[in-house]
Write a protein that holds these residues in place. Structure first.
Motif, mmCIF file in Angstrom:
data_model
loop_
_atom_site.group_PDB
_atom_site.id
_atom_site.type_symbol
_atom_site.label_atom_id
_atom_site.label_comp_id
_atom_site.label_asym_id
_atom_site.label_seq_id
_atom_site.Cartn_x
_atom_site.Cartn_y
_atom_site.Cartn_z
ATOM 1 N N GLY B 74 15.509 7.297 -3.488
ATOM 2 C CA GLY B 74 15.430 6.534 -2.265
ATOM 3 C C GLY B 74 15.117 7.407 -1.069
ATOM 4 O O GLY B 74 15.015 6.921 0.045
ATOM 5 N N LEU B 75 14.978 8.720 -1.297
ATOM 6 C CA LEU B 75 14.511 9.581 -0.216
ATOM 7 C C LEU B 75 13.123 9.118 0.188
ATOM 8 O O LEU B 75 12.235 8.957 -0.641
ATOM 9 C CB LEU B 75 14.442 11.041 -0.670
ATOM 10 N N VAL B 76 12.944 8.923 1.481
ATOM 11 C CA VAL B 76 11.648 8.475 1.965
ATOM 12 C C VAL B 76 11.082 9.499 2.935
ATOM 13 O O VAL B 76 11.790 9.983 3.810
ATOM 14 C CB VAL B 76 11.765 7.112 2.673
ATOM 15 N N GLN B 77 9.836 9.835 2.743
ATOM 16 C CA GLN B 77 9.162 10.717 3.685
ATOM 17 C C GLN B 77 7.850 10.066 4.102
ATOM 18 O O GLN B 77 6.977 9.818 3.272
ATOM 19 C CB GLN B 77 8.884 12.075 3.054
ATOM 20 N N VAL B 78 7.745 9.752 5.385
ATOM 21 C CA VAL B 78 6.479 9.236 5.907
ATOM 22 C C VAL B 78 5.504 10.400 5.994
ATOM 23 O O VAL B 78 5.810 11.433 6.583
ATOM 24 C CB VAL B 78 6.673 8.582 7.282
ATOM 25 N N THR B 79 4.362 10.241 5.366
ATOM 26 C CA THR B 79 3.417 11.360 5.314
ATOM 27 C C THR B 79 2.304 11.232 6.338
ATOM 28 O O THR B 79 1.584 12.196 6.570
ATOM 29 C CB THR B 79 2.783 11.470 3.925
ATOM 30 N N GLY B 80 2.161 10.062 6.934
ATOM 31 C CA GLY B 80 1.130 9.949 7.943
ATOM 32 C C GLY B 80 0.998 8.530 8.462
ATOM 33 O O GLY B 80 1.445 7.579 7.828
ATOM 34 N N PHE B 81 0.381 8.423 9.621
ATOM 35 C CA PHE B 81 0.065 7.124 10.186
ATOM 36 C C PHE B 81 -1.444 7.011 10.253
ATOM 37 O O PHE B 81 -2.124 7.919 10.728
ATOM 38 C CB PHE B 81 0.691 6.982 11.571
ATOM 39 N N ARG B 82 -1.979 5.922 9.740
ATOM 40 C CA ARG B 82 -3.424 5.783 9.645
ATOM 41 C C ARG B 82 -3.931 4.764 10.646
ATOM 42 O O ARG B 82 -3.407 3.645 10.693
ATOM 43 C CB ARG B 82 -3.804 5.346 8.228
ATOM 44 N N ILE B 83 -4.919 5.165 11.409
ATOM 45 C CA ILE B 83 -5.547 4.244 12.350
ATOM 46 C C ILE B 83 -7.035 4.143 12.026
ATOM 47 O O ILE B 83 -7.486 4.707 11.019
ATOM 48 C CB ILE B 83 -5.338 4.707 13.804
ATOM 49 N N ALA B 84 -7.776 3.450 12.845
ATOM 50 C CA ALA B 84 -9.177 3.185 12.560
ATOM 51 C C ALA B 84 -9.932 4.460 12.192
ATOM 52 O O ALA B 84 -9.781 5.493 12.840
ATOM 53 C CB ALA B 84 -9.835 2.518 13.765
ATOM 54 N N GLY B 85 -10.713 4.391 11.145
ATOM 55 C CA GLY B 85 -11.521 5.524 10.725
ATOM 56 C C GLY B 85 -10.835 6.390 9.681
ATOM 57 O O GLY B 85 -11.486 7.175 9.003
ATOM 58 N N ASP B 86 -9.521 6.247 9.552
ATOM 59 C CA ASP B 86 -8.802 7.050 8.567
ATOM 60 C C ASP B 86 -8.996 6.480 7.167
ATOM 61 O O ASP B 86 -9.264 5.296 6.998
ATOM 62 C CB ASP B 86 -7.310 7.093 8.900
ATOM 63 N N ILE B 87 -8.824 7.340 6.190
ATOM 64 C CA ILE B 87 -8.989 6.934 4.802
ATOM 65 C C ILE B 87 -7.639 6.862 4.109
ATOM 66 O O ILE B 87 -6.796 7.735 4.294
ATOM 67 C CB ILE B 87 -9.911 7.914 4.054
ATOM 68 N N VAL B 88 -7.456 5.824 3.332
ATOM 69 C CA VAL B 88 -6.201 5.621 2.619
ATOM 70 C C VAL B 88 -6.472 5.613 1.117
ATOM 71 O O VAL B 88 -7.442 4.998 0.675
ATOM 72 C CB VAL B 88 -5.534 4.292 3.023
ATOM 73 N N GLY B 89 -5.671 6.318 0.378
ATOM 74 C CA GLY B 89 -5.759 6.226 -1.070
ATOM 75 C C GLY B 89 -6.205 7.497 -1.761
ATOM 76 O O GLY B 89 -6.233 7.559 -2.985
ATOM 77 N N LEU B 90 -6.519 8.535 -0.997
ATOM 78 C CA LEU B 90 -7.048 9.762 -1.581
ATOM 79 C C LEU B 90 -6.091 10.389 -2.589
ATOM 80 O O LEU B 90 -6.530 11.069 -3.516
ATOM 81 C CB LEU B 90 -7.337 10.779 -0.471
ATOM 82 N N ASP B 91 -4.811 10.147 -2.412
ATOM 83 C CA ASP B 91 -3.849 10.803 -3.288
ATOM 84 C C ASP B 91 -3.852 10.227 -4.702
ATOM 85 O O ASP B 91 -3.166 10.729 -5.575
ATOM 86 C CB ASP B 91 -2.445 10.731 -2.701
ATOM 87 N N GLY B 92 -4.642 9.184 -4.896
ATOM 88 C CA GLY B 92 -4.697 8.611 -6.230
ATOM 89 C C GLY B 92 -5.640 9.344 -7.167
ATOM 90 O O GLY B 92 -5.590 9.170 -8.382
ATOM 91 N N ILE B 93 -6.486 10.190 -6.615
ATOM 92 C CA ILE B 93 -7.537 10.814 -7.407
ATOM 93 C C ILE B 93 -6.992 11.683 -8.527
ATOM 94 O O ILE B 93 -7.470 11.659 -9.648
ATOM 95 C CB ILE B 93 -8.471 11.646 -6.503
ATOM 96 N N SER B 94 -5.942 12.450 -8.206
ATOM 97 C CA SER B 94 -5.492 13.437 -9.191
ATOM 98 C C SER B 94 -4.925 12.797 -10.448
ATOM 99 O O SER B 94 -5.228 13.227 -11.551
ATOM 100 C CB SER B 94 -4.471 14.382 -8.566
ATOM 101 N N THR B 95 -4.103 11.768 -10.281
ATOM 102 C CA THR B 95 -3.399 11.230 -11.437
ATOM 103 C C THR B 95 -3.946 9.899 -11.917
ATOM 104 O O THR B 95 -3.549 9.409 -12.974
ATOM 105 C CB THR B 95 -1.914 11.026 -11.101
ATOM 106 N N GLY B 96 -4.842 9.304 -11.137
ATOM 107 C CA GLY B 96 -5.325 7.990 -11.509
ATOM 108 C C GLY B 96 -4.422 6.876 -11.038
ATOM 109 O O GLY B 96 -4.669 5.705 -11.310
#
Lengths: 260, 260
Positions: B74-96
């Motif tokens: 249940g430890l939560v770490q916010v890793t970033g805030f995304r606004i217009a122009g930002d890309i979401v989902g890149l962390d899926g590449i390594s593991t699928g």
DNA sequence: CGCTTAATTGAGGAGTATCAAGGCCAGTGG
DNA sequence: CCACTGGCCTTGATACTCCTCAATTAAGCG
């Protein structure tokens, strides 16, 4: 000083792997890989420096390095310790210049991969592309995990995680998982963990007093894994998976894709 | 709901860009880009979740999201805030599979880029490859910077850096650099900065008392940039460069490489 | 075997977290 | 329209982790 990797060589590795146990590779790198040179770095010397033009990726063959970044004010943050099989230099891709310094903590030897060559492999082969991508993404995942540690964990928990992480990496290389050397100074370790060197020293002493580990200078023995797991906050030793190494202990490249 | 990006369209953008000021692009994406669909996410809903099968990359068109990762406890770490122009989902590449959750902090709209498509562009065009690579590497660099903040900086310094970073990103999108809304809660902000929500609140109050900023709930005004620069520990406003956005405010893709 | 650097240990204090109480605000339903 | 409600925010008091400073010991390295 040259180590040509041929298709025949790859095929051989493939056979050995299939004979062993794991699912057979589905694709073999069809290319004649170019000659791959090595480079030696003496203890204390830099493999690459921030700001330097990015041309090479390095694969650690043996030895240890620390990667760190310096802000304009002399603030130093160690971002990772690299041992055999790890890749150094990935952070240069975005800007065309390395963003971190990498210094050898002991005499170290690396393979040199000219990046244009890597790009070419990546473009000419779906597997090469996948490999490069996966490597980059792995770097992201590792940094993210470290961010979580720095942002949410207590000093003791970070230390436990670090010890277990190093243990696993050494084990994966075929070394002991319970006895190894911490080649970095307490200061470097503190920087990596977001702590002062005194806190690091105290933590190690305390863990030793409690019988969890044994420390003598740079040599460490992990005595009580369950205790470490508890401190690190993991149910058992189930952290994120270690990817197949790109290189083995003898310095042979392992370009074989697994079935998926 | 379809937004086909044609070569003609790209050429047009190219002309406009060249006419404006900047160095002319050296290469135009030769491909007919496939239709690009959009997706709306309501406030509080997830764009993608950790563990989910990785198939898409998302480019934020408008709105705000928070990316965060949850450990098993249940430890939560916010890793970033995304606004217009930002890309979401890149962390899926390594593991699928995606490694972070992304939740909309307000009603949000994104472009959907099927990843196999991205891989194809990447393989068929040197520029596409470079773009994808650069994007991934940018993610690495950003995380690294955040790691340095979490590892070496004091609370006040982290806060100043965060405010200046957001300021720059909004400015780069054509909005005010001195007045904007913090769409995240204090708790999320605290998680991002490695602080508690109380500390965040106290810091903002103090900065306001000192005349550096003005806060009213979620709306913030930066009054004294030099003071913020000093707190953040930067000589002036010279952080790492923001990459050309992949998408503009109207939702048009900007696939034009610059001369270098 | 000195010299330099690294590591340990202690005392005290700064910086944040924790705990707790109350205020503000938006949405909800009477 | 207003009270109610729950989440979010602010502020204070206190505790505790970890840092800073300092002294000593141990370890590397010529």
């Amino acid at each position: 000083m040259e180590n040509a990797v041929t298709a025949a060589h790859l095929l051989h590795r493939n056979d050995r792997r299939a004979a062993a146990n794991s699912p057979a590779p589905v694709e073999i790198m069809p290319l004649q890989l170019p000659a791959c040179s090595r480079r030696s770095v003496r203890r204390g010397e830099a493999l690459c420096s921030a700001g330097e033009s990015f041309r090479m990726l390095y694969v650690v063959r043996c030895g240890t390095l620390k990667s760190f970044l310096m802000s304009h004010h002399g603030l130093v943050q160690v971002t990772g310790f690299r041992i055999a099989g790890d890749i150094v230099g990935l952070d240069g891709i975005s800007t065309g210049a390395y963003q971190t310094d990498a210094i050898a903590l002991e005499d170290t030897e690396v393979f040199v991969l000219p990046f244009p060559q890597c790009e070419l492999w990546s473009r000419e082969s779906a597997y090469g592309q996948h490999l490069l991508m996966r490597t980059l993404a792995q770097e992201i995942a590792g940094n993210r995990k470290h961010m979580l540690a720095l942002g949410t964990m207590r000093a003791e928990q970070r230390m436990a995680m670090f010890l277990l992480d190093f243990s696993r990496r050494y084990e994966h290389l075929g070394y002991s998982r319970s006895r190894f050397l911490l080649r970095m100074t307490r200061k470097d370790l503190g920087s990596y963990l977001g702590l002062t060197l005194e806190t690091v020293s105290r933590l190690l002493s305390r863990l030793q007093r409690e019988g969890t580990i044994q420390v003598q200078g740079k040599s460490v023995a992990l005595l009580d894994f369950p205790a470490l797991w508890r401190l690190a906050g993991v149910a058992s030793d189930c952290p994120n998976p270690i990817l197949e190494p790109i290189i083995d202990r003898l310095g042979n490249f392992l370009f074989a894709a697994r079935a998926r």
